[in-house]
Design a protein around this motif. Structure first.
Motif, short mmCIF file in Angstrom:
data_model
loop_
_atom_site.label_atom_id
_atom_site.label_comp_id
_atom_site.label_asym_id
_atom_site.label_seq_id
_atom_site.Cartn_x
_atom_site.Cartn_y
_atom_site.Cartn_z
N THR A 111 61.80 -14.40 -13.65
CA THR A 111 62.81 -15.05 -13.28
C THR A 111 62.72 -16.44 -13.81
O THR A 111 63.66 -16.98 -14.50
CB THR A 111 62.70 -15.40 -11.63
OG1 THR A 111 62.73 -14.03 -11.29
CG2 THR A 111 64.05 -15.97 -11.10
N THR A 112 61.61 -17.17 -13.79
CA THR A 112 61.43 -18.44 -14.43
C THR A 112 61.81 -18.42 -15.91
O THR A 112 62.41 -19.50 -16.55
CB THR A 112 60.03 -19.00 -14.25
OG1 THR A 112 59.10 -18.05 -15.01
CG2 THR A 112 59.71 -19.20 -12.92
N GLY A 143 70.67 -22.16 -15.30
CA GLY A 143 70.23 -22.10 -14.00
C GLY A 143 71.32 -21.50 -13.11
O GLY A 143 71.29 -20.72 -12.30
N ILE A 144 72.55 -22.52 -13.13
CA ILE A 144 73.56 -22.10 -12.27
C ILE A 144 74.22 -20.73 -12.77
O ILE A 144 74.48 -20.07 -11.52
CB ILE A 144 74.74 -23.58 -12.55
CG1 ILE A 144 74.05 -24.68 -11.64
CG2 ILE A 144 75.92 -22.87 -11.85
CD1 ILE A 144 75.06 -26.00 -12.06
N LEU A 199 62.84 -27.19 -8.79
CA LEU A 199 63.93 -26.33 -8.30
C LEU A 199 63.88 -24.85 -8.72
O LEU A 199 63.91 -23.92 -7.82
CB LEU A 199 65.08 -26.93 -8.41
CG LEU A 199 66.43 -26.24 -7.58
CD1 LEU A 199 66.32 -26.39 -6.07
CD2 LEU A 199 67.88 -26.80 -8.24
N LYS A 200 63.87 -24.85 -9.98
CA LYS A 200 63.77 -23.29 -10.79
C LYS A 200 62.52 -22.44 -10.25
O LYS A 200 62.27 -21.57 -10.00
CB LYS A 200 63.82 -23.46 -12.29
CG LYS A 200 65.13 -23.84 -12.48
CD LYS A 200 65.15 -24.13 -14.32
CE LYS A 200 66.34 -24.40 -14.84
NZ LYS A 200 66.28 -24.77 -16.16
N LYS A 257 64.02 -16.46 -17.35
CA LYS A 257 65.60 -16.22 -17.10
C LYS A 257 66.06 -17.67 -16.93
O LYS A 257 67.23 -17.67 -17.56
CB LYS A 257 66.06 -15.26 -16.33
CG LYS A 257 65.91 -13.68 -16.45
CD LYS A 257 65.93 -12.59 -15.60
CE LYS A 257 65.75 -11.46 -15.69
NZ LYS A 257 65.83 -10.66 -14.73
N LEU A 258 65.39 -18.49 -16.21
CA LEU A 258 66.00 -19.75 -15.91
C LEU A 258 65.58 -20.84 -16.92
O LEU A 258 66.01 -21.92 -16.79
CB LEU A 258 65.46 -20.18 -14.44
CG LEU A 258 65.78 -19.42 -13.10
CD1 LEU A 258 65.22 -19.72 -12.22
CD2 LEU A 258 67.45 -19.92 -13.07
N GLY A 259 64.87 -20.36 -18.02
CA GLY A 259 64.55 -21.45 -18.96
C GLY A 259 63.44 -21.96 -18.88
O GLY A 259 63.02 -23.01 -19.60
N LEU A 260 62.50 -21.83 -18.09
CA LEU A 260 61.23 -22.13 -17.98
C LEU A 260 60.24 -21.53 -18.63
O LEU A 260 60.00 -20.40 -18.47
CB LEU A 260 60.69 -22.43 -16.75
CG LEU A 260 61.49 -23.33 -15.63
CD1 LEU A 260 60.91 -23.23 -14.12
CD2 LEU A 260 61.54 -24.86 -16.06
#
Length: 585
Positions: A109-110, A163-164, A135-136, A112-115
């Motif tokens: 998931t992280t 993320g949004i 938050l991510k 996909k969220l860009g982390l």
């Protein structure tokens, strides 16, 4: 399907039922008679003033708090995933997240969220997480727990566009129920189908997304206002009639007690008549009063809140988060040259954004597009209709050189002049300079004149293109302090790394033909990117050289060719230009 079967099915789908809940702290009641339910597949938004009790209600649902009255029914074995606001998380919380057995799912998931490379984050890294990273990471942990009910408290406060979009997509396919606490209209419009509004300790439910809620809220307000005015007119009419009856009654009482002349005293019948009349009047007054009181109590319509107060709730308390600019699949080409490709980003009211990228990456072009001076080739660049933009270009030679400072600013009112003098004083421009002509001022002083002009005209978005180019170090510090007090949105294009890092906590990065939003300061961005590619090292060197060029130009702009140091500075300028040319190849 019969009525009983439908009720059973509805009951089976209900995963949360809140009934007559009350919560208070000491003598202060926060929530009272709260009732609602959430069924599987529901996605509801929870809105209201700051301090209305939204987070308290979330904690009650999660089980962190217990209600003082009422009940909260949760479906058996219900798993609740609670995303708190990023400021509520500690380093210890994130250590626990990374040590969780579901780490692989969190890592997916992280990513996909860009982390990137979350598995390698050490303690020091966790101590320096930005709001968006917190938050991510928390969101990934919540998602990996496979909850049946999601509670998201301000999930977009620090979340970037990537993320949004991920969260919106996930919510669309989420099979459980979701309760979102947010002031982000754009996000709520795309996700929720119900709005629960907390106001004056009570809850009111509205069907539809945020926009539908605001329309219905306004309609109900107008209806309440109309009904209240009708009620007040009716009340005034009845009270007028009662006043007349009371006056007649008082008159009748006075007539019945008059002594009069001897002949009149003999007219006992006349006195009795007035006594009877007075009593009847009293009965009528009491009857009217009783009827009016009963009617008003039965159909009592409270005076509605002023619309300005309601607008304040959403435009002011949430104003800092309201978007003023958003790009979707934005493209810009010049002939065969594709300058900006498929870019997504947004800017909120009150944010300080630094634009960084190589020369020729498209920063100035984007500024012209924002101002409406350049057309969009593809995609969309949405701007708030109420946005007032002021632009400070690198060129400060467009002021009338024969006009004094105050005349150039076209100031006439005493209050404006006094305010201008105060701002100039704060920016290091003394009173005597204000009486001089623009032509006698240095380029740095002219820059300050333009900045003050922008501040006085109360723009809500400032776009500053290399604002420190002609300023010495003291002037830069004064400029930083002045801009730090500005409450609107600031977009800065500058190669002055310290200046951007001091003022901006978010970036628009121009890289490989795209523009992306980054939720961190410039120093953090460079630290993260240092080991990823040699290209970044070149970028930093270019920024360093540009900074040195700015410093040399600043000195050259305030001295004449006859000055002994002019030749040495000119040679240094040429050397830096050659070094820059070598790096850009």
């Amino acid at each position: 399907m019969g009525k009983n079967e439908r009720l059973k099915q509805r009951s089976a789908n209900t995963i949360l039922n809140v009934k007559d809940v009350k919560k208070q702290y000491g003598d202060k009641v926060i929530l009272e008679n709260i009732q609602f339910e959430l069924k599987q597949g529901d996605c509801a938004g929870l809105v209201g003033y700051n301090g209305a009790g939204k987070t308290t209600l979330a904690n009650l649902i999660f089980g962190k708090l217990l209600p003082d009255e009422g009940s909260i029914y949760r479906k058996k074995d219900l798993k609740v995933g609670y995303l708190m606001q990023s400021v509520d998380y500690t380093v210890h919380d994130f250590k626990g997240v990374l040590e969780d057995q579901s780490f692989e799912a969190i890592f997916e998931t992280t990513k996909k969220l860009g982390l990137e490379k979350v598995q390698n984050w050490e303690d020091d890294r966790l101590h320096h997480l930005s709001g968006g990273e917190k938050l991510k990471l928390a969101l990934a942990h919540v998602w990996a727990s496979n909850p049946d009910l999601l509670i998201l408290d301000e999930p977009t406060n620090h979340l970037d566009y990537q993320g949004i979009e991920w969260l919106v997509d996930q919510l669309r396919t989420f099979s459980g129920a979701v309760l979102i606490i947010s002031h982000d209209r754009y996000f709520l419009d795309r996700t929720v189908s119900y709005i629960f509004e907390l106001e004056n300790k009570k809850m009111v439910e509205y069907k539809g997304n945020y926009t539908a809620y605001r329309i219905e809220k306004k309609r109900l307000l107008e209806e309440q206002k109309h009904q209240y005015e009708v009620q007040q007119r009716y009340k005034a009419k009845i009270e007028g009639q009662m006043e007349n009856l009371k006056n007649w009654s008082d008159k009748a009482h006075r007539e019945s007690t008059k002594q009069g002349s001897p002949s009149e005293r003999k007219q006992m019948g006349f006195k009795e008549y007035n006594r009877v009349k007075a009593k009847k009047m009293d009965i009528q007054v009491r009857s009217k009063m009783k009827r009016l009181t009963a009617e008003l109590e039965k159909n009592k319509i409270e005076k509605p809140q002023e619309e300005a107060k309601i607008l304040f709730q959403f435009d002011s308390s949430g104003k800092r988060g309201r978007r003023v600019l958003e790009a979707k699949d934005l493209e810009k080409t010049f002939g065969q040259l594709s300058l900006i490709k498929k870019s997504h980003f947004y800017i909120k009211h009150g944010e300080r954004i630094g634009m960084i990228g190589k020369n020729g990456a498209g920063k100035s072009t984007l500024i012209r597009m924002i101002q409406g001076m350049e057309d969009v080739t593809g995609g969309e660049l949405w701007k708030s209709e109420t946005m007032k933009i002021a632009y400070l270009s690198q060129d400060v030679n467009d002021l009338k050189e024969d006009a004094t400072v105050l005349r150039a600013l076209d100031l006439h009112e005493r209050e404006q002049i006094l305010r201008a003098r105060t701002i100039f004083a704060n920016m290091g421009l003394p009173e005597e300079k204000l009486q001089q002509t623009i032509g006698s001022l240095s380029l740095g002083e002219r820059t300050r004149v333009k900045l003050v002009s922008m501040i006085l005209k109360e723009y809500d978005v400032l776009i500053l293109d290399e604002p420190t180019n002609h300023l010495d170090l003291p002037s830069r510090e004064q400029l930083e302090e002045t801009l730090d007090e500005f409450e609107g949105t600031i977009i800065i294009v500058s190669h002055d790394q310290y200046f951007i890092n001091k003022l901006c906590d978010k970036l628009l990065v121009f890289e490989d033909g795209t523009v992306r939003r980054v939720e961190m300061k410039l120093d953090d961005y460079f630290s993260r990117s240092k080991s990823e590619s040699n290209e970044t090292d070149i970028e930093k060197e270019l920024l360093k050289i540009d900074h040195q060029l700015t410093a040399v130009l600043s000195k050259l702009s305030v001295i004449s060719r006859d000055d002994p140091s002019f030749e040495l500075l000119d040679e240094e300028y040429s050397r830096l230009l050659k070094a820059k040319k070598k790096l850009t190849g």
